[in-house]
Design a protein around this motif. Structure first.
Motif, short mmCIF file in Angstrom:
data_model
loop_
_atom_site.label_atom_id
_atom_site.label_comp_id
_atom_site.label_asym_id
_atom_site.label_seq_id
_atom_site.Cartn_x
_atom_site.Cartn_y
_atom_site.Cartn_z
N ARG A 147 3.26 -6.83 0.00
CA ARG A 147 1.85 -6.44 0.05
C ARG A 147 1.59 -5.47 1.18
NH1 ARG A 147 1.01 -11.96 -1.18
NH2 ARG A 147 0.77 -12.45 1.02
N GLU A 148 2.28 -5.67 2.32
CA GLU A 148 2.07 -4.77 3.44
C GLU A 148 2.58 -3.37 3.15
OE1 GLU A 148 4.00 -6.65 6.65
OE2 GLU A 148 2.43 -8.17 6.97
N GLY A 149 3.68 -3.22 2.35
CA GLY A 149 4.22 -1.89 2.06
C GLY A 149 3.73 -1.29 0.77
N ALA A 150 2.94 -2.01 -0.01
CA ALA A 150 2.50 -1.53 -1.32
C ALA A 150 1.28 -0.63 -1.16
CB ALA A 150 2.17 -2.71 -2.21
N PRO A 151 1.20 0.45 -2.00
CA PRO A 151 0.03 1.31 -1.96
C PRO A 151 -1.16 0.61 -2.58
CG PRO A 151 1.48 1.98 -3.74
CD PRO A 151 2.19 0.91 -2.98
N PRO A 152 -2.36 1.10 -2.34
CA PRO A 152 -3.55 0.53 -2.96
C PRO A 152 -3.49 0.63 -4.48
CG PRO A 152 -4.15 1.94 -1.11
CD PRO A 152 -2.69 2.14 -1.36
N ALA A 153 -4.34 -0.13 -5.13
CA ALA A 153 -4.32 -0.18 -6.59
C ALA A 153 -4.62 1.17 -7.21
CB ALA A 153 -5.33 -1.22 -7.07
N ALA A 154 -5.57 1.95 -6.65
CA ALA A 154 -5.91 3.25 -7.22
C ALA A 154 -4.71 4.21 -7.17
CB ALA A 154 -7.10 3.84 -6.47
N GLU A 155 -3.96 4.17 -6.07
CA GLU A 155 -2.79 5.05 -5.96
C GLU A 155 -1.72 4.64 -6.96
OE1 GLU A 155 -1.35 5.43 -2.02
OE2 GLU A 155 -3.33 5.69 -1.13
N ARG A 156 -1.57 3.33 -7.18
CA ARG A 156 -0.58 2.89 -8.16
C ARG A 156 -0.96 3.34 -9.57
NH1 ARG A 156 -1.04 -1.99 -5.20
NH2 ARG A 156 -2.19 -2.95 -6.94
N ARG A 157 -2.24 3.28 -9.89
CA ARG A 157 -2.67 3.75 -11.21
C ARG A 157 -2.41 5.25 -11.37
NH1 ARG A 157 -7.64 0.86 -9.73
NH2 ARG A 157 -7.42 -1.32 -10.37
N ALA A 158 -2.69 6.03 -10.30
CA ALA A 158 -2.47 7.49 -10.38
C ALA A 158 -0.99 7.82 -10.55
CB ALA A 158 -3.03 8.16 -9.12
N ALA A 159 -0.12 7.13 -9.83
CA ALA A 159 1.32 7.37 -9.95
C ALA A 159 1.82 7.02 -11.35
CB ALA A 159 2.07 6.55 -8.90
N ALA A 160 1.29 5.95 -11.95
CA ALA A 160 1.69 5.57 -13.30
C ALA A 160 1.27 6.63 -14.31
CB ALA A 160 1.08 4.21 -13.66
N LEU A 161 0.09 7.22 -14.12
CA LEU A 161 -0.35 8.28 -15.02
C LEU A 161 0.56 9.51 -14.91
CD1 LEU A 161 -4.24 8.07 -14.56
CD2 LEU A 161 -2.95 7.51 -16.61
N LEU A 162 0.94 9.88 -13.67
CA LEU A 162 1.80 11.05 -13.49
C LEU A 162 3.15 10.83 -14.17
CD1 LEU A 162 2.28 13.83 -12.21
CD2 LEU A 162 3.13 12.63 -10.16
N ARG A 163 3.71 9.65 -14.01
CA ARG A 163 4.99 9.38 -14.67
C ARG A 163 4.86 9.48 -16.19
NH1 ARG A 163 5.15 5.33 -10.63
NH2 ARG A 163 4.45 3.75 -12.13
N ARG A 164 3.76 9.04 -16.71
CA ARG A 164 3.55 9.11 -18.16
C ARG A 164 3.45 10.56 -18.63
NH1 ARG A 164 1.90 5.13 -21.57
NH2 ARG A 164 1.02 5.80 -23.58
N TRP A 165 2.74 11.40 -17.86
CA TRP A 165 2.59 12.81 -18.23
C TRP A 165 3.92 13.55 -18.13
CZ3 TRP A 165 -2.24 13.15 -14.61
CH2 TRP A 165 -3.31 12.45 -15.21
#
Length: 686
Positions: A585-603
């Motif tokens: 949890r301490e090293g994980a990015p916020p939820a919004a950043e995780r959603r954005a990274a998932a979208l980029l990988r999909r594109w």
């Protein structure tokens, strides 16, 4: 309903439930309860900012001097504190200007609820406490939503914010809070120190008094309030609880209209634990556990008149360990204030014995001037009895058979002469007074005894109940060589109350049994109960181990060692998982950043399927430049792709919010954009 209204409702509910927990104790004035209740209901219809917060300060400045004056004039300190905190709570709930004002109302609700624990030691407190916890968790979560969303969220429908997951979360958090409260209550060390605070005396006592007035005692028989609970211990049989005379006072002085006690004669120094009356007889005894339920207006403890000794259990309402003393005719009295709810144990022999063997004094023979007709009646009854020794038994039989029992005496002459010569019916105080006076006129020492008779068995709880209606009066007569012996001239139908067996009575017994368990398991739970609980658990574990070890030698120890090892392994795994979860949890990015990274990988995957070469080190600018070289004839598609990549960068590196709904929208737009790009047939085949 808007979010603002939902928060307002939650605040009103928490305040109302907290105040209800105080009001059910019956110590606040009914008009005050009605006033505060009306204010709390009206608060829901008053929007934020309509009334200034200065109203709270004005309420405090106005009420505090009045309450201090009431305290100086004898008002109980706990009641003063409960009244003042309730006033502040009502003012705070009514005058709200911000979320912080709601938070203050929630804090005051907790304070009022905590004070109610002293004012309402009744199981009804639990009925308000559990809903309060649910309402408080709900209110705190809504306040946090309001604080985060701001005033703009006031117009949003609550169902768009407070969905199923929110409700389940509130329920889960509440259950965790209740479980934590229960565990803390059970394991936290208890202390007998009450810091001088105590529960105030009830508005209505038991009616028991050390003074009996003719035509007044009978009204007590109409009151169905529980005064004592008596539970047999060990092998004490239920049927042997029937017919017991629970003696409270011995009254020697008679003035023609009322009975009263002689001045107190101390029998010895107070004792902390055990008081024997008069001497211990340790053969063939049975044990009864007694609980005083209603506040007694005098300092006396009712005890069966055949008791051999009494042991105090626990503490009184002030948190003090039992302090007792015997006074006059072996009465048992608490030291100091009138008797509050208390527990004690009595031992009874199988064969009854006089409670007092001290010789009579002049008080047991003294009489005011009597009606000549009553004097002549006493002489006639003595002649019929044959001798003074036979007179007590003769009078007991004569009065109980020739006179009638009734509580209905409207407008009747309350004098003893009217009862004996004209009316010939009355209640127990008339019968006892008549017998005592007739005996004294014949030279036989006699006195009045008051207390309770028999009671009724509670099937739901497994104990005997003595109610206010079981109050009774009888006679104690001096017999040479035997001491003071009990006689009861009241007809049998008037000695105890006859309760029905309908559903109302069964429901009342069930409710009282619930009250008894609450009193035993919660109100009287202290360090001794905790030690006993641990001891019982250890004994149960030892018996379990011995049972297993007896059937399969060595298996008990082996099983115990395996359980210890399994517990250690589970504990280690739990801490390992907790540490890893914390690190992730301490090293994980916020939820919004995780959603954005998932979208980029999909594109990126979609662009590769359409023939675009993408290197792992390419930035979004490189990605867009390669797409422009690959598809120069698709400016609209490239513009849409550039917008998607810009939205990714704004969230990933600029901290722009990206909700779940926004991510779904961007995902759909990305799929539409990629579908418009020409696809390399060889690449698709690959």
């Amino acid at each position: 309903m808007s979010l603002g209204k939902a928060l307002r409702l939650a605040t009103v509910l928490t305040g109302g439930l907290a105040f209800a927990s105080v009001a059910v104790g019956g110590f606040l004035h009914p008009l005050f309860v009605a006033l505060i209740g009306a204010v709390l209901v009206a608060a829901y219809f008053v929007p934020e900012g309509r009334l200034p917060s200065r109203l709270v300060l004005a309420t405090a400045l106005t009420a505090l001097p009045l309450l201090l004056l009431g305290f100086l004039r004898g008002m109980d300190l706990v009641v003063v504190a409960g009244t003042f905190s309730s006033l502040l709570l009502a003012a705070r709930v009514l005058a709200r200007e911000s979320v912080e004002d709601h938070a203050q109302a929630h804090l005051l609700s907790v304070v009022v609820l905590a004070g109610a624990a002293a004012l309402s030691p009744d199981v009804t407190y639990l009925l308000t406490f559990i809903p309060f916890v649910f309402a408080l968790v709900w209110a705190l979560l809504l306040a946090q939503l309001r604080r985060e969303a701001g005033d703009a969220a006031l117009a949003l429908p609550v169902r768009e914010i407070v969905g199923r997951r929110f409700v389940l979360g509130v329920v889960g958090m509440t259950l965790v809070a209740l479980l934590g409260t229960t565990v803390l209550f059970v394991i936290f060390p208890r202390t007998p120190i009450s810091l001088g605070f105590r529960r105030p005396a009830a508005a209505q006592g038991s009616g028991l008094s050390d003074r009996v007035r003719l035509a007044g005692f009978g009204r007590i028989k109409l009151d169905d309030r529980v005064v004592l609970r008596v539970r047999p211990v060990g092998d004490a049989a239920r049927k042997r609880l029937e017919g017991l005379y629970w003696r409270a006072h011995a009254l020697e002085r008679y003035d023609g209209e009322s009975w009263s006690a002689s001045p107190v004669e101390e029998l010895g120094d107070p004792t902390r634990a055990v008081l024997r009356i008069p001497e211990p007889q340790l053969s063939a005894e049975r044990e009864l556990a007694v609980e005083v339920v209603s506040d007694l207006p005098t300092t006396v403890l009712p005890v069966p008149d055949a008791a051999t000794w009494v042991r105090l259990d626990g503490r009184d309402g002030r948190g003090r360990f039992g302090m007792m003393r015997g006074v006059r005719a072996a009465e048992l009295r608490t030291v100091g204030d009138p008797t509050e709810p208390w527990r004690y144990t009595v031992l009874l022999p199988k064969s009854a014995a006089p409670i007092d063997r001290r010789p009579p004094t002049e008080a047991e023979l003294a009489l005011p001037e009597q009606d000549p007709r009553v004097v002549e009646l006493a002489r006639r009854l003595l002649r019929e009895a044959g001798s003074p020794e036979r007179l007590p038994a003769y009078l007991e039989g004569h009065l109980s058979s020739e006179f009638g029992y009734t509580l209905e005496l409207p407008g009747a002459d309350p004098s003893l002469a009217n009862f004996l010569l004209e009316r010939k019916e009355g209640h127990c105080e008339y019968f006892a007074t008549a017998m005592a006076v007739l005996l004294r006129l014949s030279g036989v020492p006699a006195r009045l005894a008051t207390g309770f008779y028999s009671g009724a068995w509670n099937e739901s709880g497994g104990y005997q109940i003595l109610r206010q209606a079981d109050a009774h009066a009888w006679v104690e007569v001096w017999r040479e060589g035997a001491g003071w012996v009990r006689y009861d001239p009241t007809p049998a139908e008037g000695r105890g109350t006859q309760r029905g067996q309908g559903w109302q009575e069964r429901l009342a017994d069930l409710w009282d049994a619930t009250q008894e368990r609450w009193s035993t398991l919660v109100l009287d739970y202290d360090i001794r109960a905790q030690i006993g609980m641990v001891r019982d658990m250890m004994q149960a574990a030892r018996r379990f181990s011995e049972r297993i070890d007896g059937s399969l030698p060595g298996l008990g120890r082996l099983l115990g060692g395996a359980l210890v090892l399994l517990g250690a392994v589970l504990l280690a795994l739990f801490f390992r998982h907790a540490l890893r979860s914390q690190a992730s949890r301490e090293g994980a990015p916020p939820a919004a950043e995780r959603r954005a990274a998932a979208l980029l990988r999909r594109w990126v995957r979609g662009l590769r399927r359409r023939g675009l070469e993408v290197a792992p080190s390419d930035t979004t600018e490189d990605l867009l430049a390669r797409a422009a070289e690959r598809w120069p004839g698709e400016p609209e598609v490239l513009r849409s792709l550039g917008g998607l990549l810009a939205r990714y960068e704004a969230t990933r590196f600029g901290g722009a919010p990206l909700s779940v709904a926004d991510a779904r929208s961007l995902k759909a737009r990305g799929e539409q954009t990629l579908e418009r790009l020409p696809t390399d047939p060889q690449r698709r085949a690959a």
